[in-house]
Motif scaffolding. Structure first.
Motif, mmCIF file in Angstrom:
data_model
loop_
_atom_site.group_PDB
_atom_site.id
_atom_site.type_symbol
_atom_site.label_atom_id
_atom_site.label_comp_id
_atom_site.label_asym_id
_atom_site.label_seq_id
_atom_site.Cartn_x
_atom_site.Cartn_y
_atom_site.Cartn_z
ATOM 1 N N UNK A 91 -1.059 14.771 6.713
ATOM 2 C CA UNK A 91 -1.513 14.884 8.100
ATOM 3 C C UNK A 91 -2.261 16.178 8.400
ATOM 4 N N UNK A 92 -2.424 17.044 7.412
ATOM 5 C CA UNK A 92 -3.226 18.262 7.593
ATOM 6 C C UNK A 92 -4.678 17.910 7.289
ATOM 7 N N UNK A 122 6.803 8.938 8.340
ATOM 8 C CA UNK A 122 6.805 7.608 7.714
ATOM 9 C C UNK A 122 5.414 7.004 7.593
ATOM 10 N N UNK A 123 4.610 7.104 8.677
ATOM 11 C CA UNK A 123 3.372 6.328 8.677
ATOM 12 C C UNK A 123 2.379 6.902 9.676
ATOM 13 N N UNK A 124 1.121 6.964 9.246
ATOM 14 C CA UNK A 124 0.023 7.283 10.146
ATOM 15 C C UNK A 124 -1.080 6.263 9.881
ATOM 16 N N UNK A 143 0.829 -1.199 0.000
ATOM 17 C CA UNK A 143 0.000 0.000 0.000
ATOM 18 C C UNK A 143 0.861 1.246 0.000
ATOM 19 N N UNK A 144 1.900 1.239 -0.788
ATOM 20 C CA UNK A 144 2.787 2.394 -0.848
ATOM 21 C C UNK A 144 2.741 3.006 -2.240
ATOM 22 N N UNK A 145 3.224 4.238 -2.317
ATOM 23 C CA UNK A 145 3.287 4.951 -3.585
ATOM 24 C C UNK A 145 4.535 5.815 -3.574
ATOM 25 N N UNK A 146 5.176 5.937 -4.717
ATOM 26 C CA UNK A 146 6.359 6.784 -4.856
ATOM 27 C C UNK A 146 5.906 8.157 -5.339
ATOM 28 N N UNK A 147 6.324 9.214 -4.651
ATOM 29 C CA UNK A 147 5.973 10.582 -5.009
ATOM 30 C C UNK A 147 7.267 11.395 -5.087
ATOM 31 N N UNK A 169 7.088 17.595 2.908
ATOM 32 C CA UNK A 169 5.899 18.160 2.267
ATOM 33 C C UNK A 169 4.790 17.111 2.180
ATOM 34 N N UNK A 170 5.137 15.900 1.788
ATOM 35 C CA UNK A 170 4.144 14.830 1.701
ATOM 36 C C UNK A 170 3.525 14.576 3.077
#
Length: 74
Positions: A19-20, A66-68, A3-7, A13-14
């Motif tokens: 998280x906003x 890293x992860x939420x 469930x990951x994606x490369x940006x 910034x990501x």
């Protein structure tokens, strides 16, 4: 299942955008409302609406930058 994606953007910034939670409706087409009650921290809750369904979610895990993880139900 991955469930990951490369940006192509700085990690900070990501993380800030993801998280906003109050700003989710500005970039997620189907999220019409979102409001975080408290900080991004274990046990904090937020209310949001998608496809007309109101949801209350609780933050279950935070690994900054890293992860939420959150869970919720209608």
């Amino acid at each position: 299942m991955d469930l990951s994606i490369e940006i192509e953007a700085p990690q900070e910034i990501v993380w800030r955008i993801q998280t906003d939670i109050d700003q989710w409706p500005t970039w997620q087409e189907y999220v019409t409302q979102s409001r975080l009650s408290g900080p991004i921290a274990l046990g904090s809750t937020f209310q949001w609406e998608t496809h007309g369904l109101p949801i209350v979610s609780t933050i279950l895990e935070v690994d900054p930058m890293r992860r939420i993880v959150w869970g919720g139900r209608r």
